[in-house]
Design a protein around this motif. Structure first.
Motif, PDB file in Angstrom:
ATOM      1  N   MET A  73     -23.192  41.045  69.678  1.00  0.00           N
ATOM      2  CA  MET A  73     -23.334  40.797  71.261  1.00  0.00           C
ATOM      3  C   MET A  73     -24.408  40.642  71.751  1.00  0.00           C
ATOM      4  SD  MET A  73     -22.626  45.070  71.803  1.00  0.00           S
ATOM      5  CE  MET A  73     -20.963  45.158  72.522  1.00  0.00           C
ATOM      6  N   ASN A  74     -24.884  39.768  72.287  1.00  0.00           N
ATOM      7  CA  ASN A  74     -25.919  39.200  73.179  1.00  0.00           C
ATOM      8  C   ASN A  74     -27.105  40.202  73.357  1.00  0.00           C
ATOM      9  OD1 ASN A  74     -24.460  39.840  75.270  1.00  0.00           O
ATOM     10  ND2 ASN A  74     -24.527  38.454  76.749  1.00  0.00           N
ATOM     11  N   ASP A  75     -28.366  39.515  73.267  1.00  0.00           N
ATOM     12  CA  ASP A  75     -29.527  40.310  74.816  1.00  0.00           C
ATOM     13  C   ASP A  75     -29.349  40.951  75.704  1.00  0.00           C
ATOM     14  OD1 ASP A  75     -30.596  39.560  71.262  1.00  0.00           O
ATOM     15  OD2 ASP A  75     -31.410  38.463  72.032  1.00  0.00           O
ATOM     16  N   TRP A  76     -29.542  42.143  76.009  1.00  0.00           N
ATOM     17  CA  TRP A  76     -29.339  42.503  76.727  1.00  0.00           C
ATOM     18  C   TRP A  76     -30.221  43.198  77.665  1.00  0.00           C
ATOM     19  CZ3 TRP A  76     -28.828  47.564  78.021  1.00  0.00           C
ATOM     20  CH2 TRP A  76     -28.818  48.080  76.683  1.00  0.00           C
ATOM     21  N   LEU A  77     -31.125  43.378  76.648  1.00  0.00           N
ATOM     22  CA  LEU A  77     -32.383  44.955  77.020  1.00  0.00           C
ATOM     23  C   LEU A  77     -33.402  44.021  77.131  1.00  0.00           C
ATOM     24  CD1 LEU A  77     -33.151  47.607  77.782  1.00  0.00           C
ATOM     25  CD2 LEU A  77     -33.428  48.435  75.106  1.00  0.00           C
ATOM     26  N   ALA A  78     -34.294  43.316  77.966  1.00  0.00           N
ATOM     27  CA  ALA A  78     -35.420  42.937  77.977  1.00  0.00           C
ATOM     28  C   ALA A  78     -36.330  43.401  78.263  1.00  0.00           C
ATOM     29  CB  ALA A  78     -35.271  42.038  79.363  1.00  0.00           C
ATOM     30  N   SER A  79     -36.286  45.281  78.831  1.00  0.00           N
ATOM     31  CA  SER A  79     -37.846  46.078  78.883  1.00  0.00           C
ATOM     32  C   SER A  79     -36.895  47.540  78.360  1.00  0.00           C
ATOM     33  CB  SER A  79     -38.077  45.143  79.987  1.00  0.00           C
ATOM     34  OG  SER A  79     -39.545  46.352  79.927  1.00  0.00           O
ATOM     35  N   LEU A  80     -37.628  48.481  78.498  1.00  0.00           N
ATOM     36  CA  LEU A  80     -36.867  49.715  79.445  1.00  0.00           C
ATOM     37  C   LEU A  80     -37.723  50.382  80.101  1.00  0.00           C
ATOM     38  CD1 LEU A  80     -37.640  51.629  75.426  1.00  0.00           C
ATOM     39  CD2 LEU A  80     -35.519  50.585  76.672  1.00  0.00           C
TER      40      LEU A  80
END
Length: 74
Positions: free
Chosen positions: A1-8
């Motif tokens: 999977m690709n990076d999708w979560l930049a921040s919470l």
């Protein structure tokens, strides 16, 4: 999977809750990468009260994490 979560970090608690739901969905996709299998399994748990309650619990745990990251409790 690709990076999708930049921040919470989120702009509002509502956006934080929506992020918690997305975290739960992504967790399922990571655990069972086959969309076909997930689609076949869905009818089995979609009408099961215990499964739905457990889903809510997972979302709640993710929301606690997002809330902590955003200092919602202050």
């Amino acid at each position: 999977m690709n990076d999708w979560l930049a921040s919470l970090k989120t702009e509002t608690p509502q956006k934080g809750f929506e992020l918690a739901i997305e975290l739960a969905r992504k967790g399922v996709a990571y655990t069972q990468p086959s969309a076909d299998i997930r689609k076949k399994l869905r009818p089995k748990y979609a009408k099961n009260a215990d499964s739905l309650i457990m889903t809510s619990q997972v979302i709640a745990i993710h929301f606690q994490t997002v809330a902590a990251a955003n200092n919602y409790w202050k």
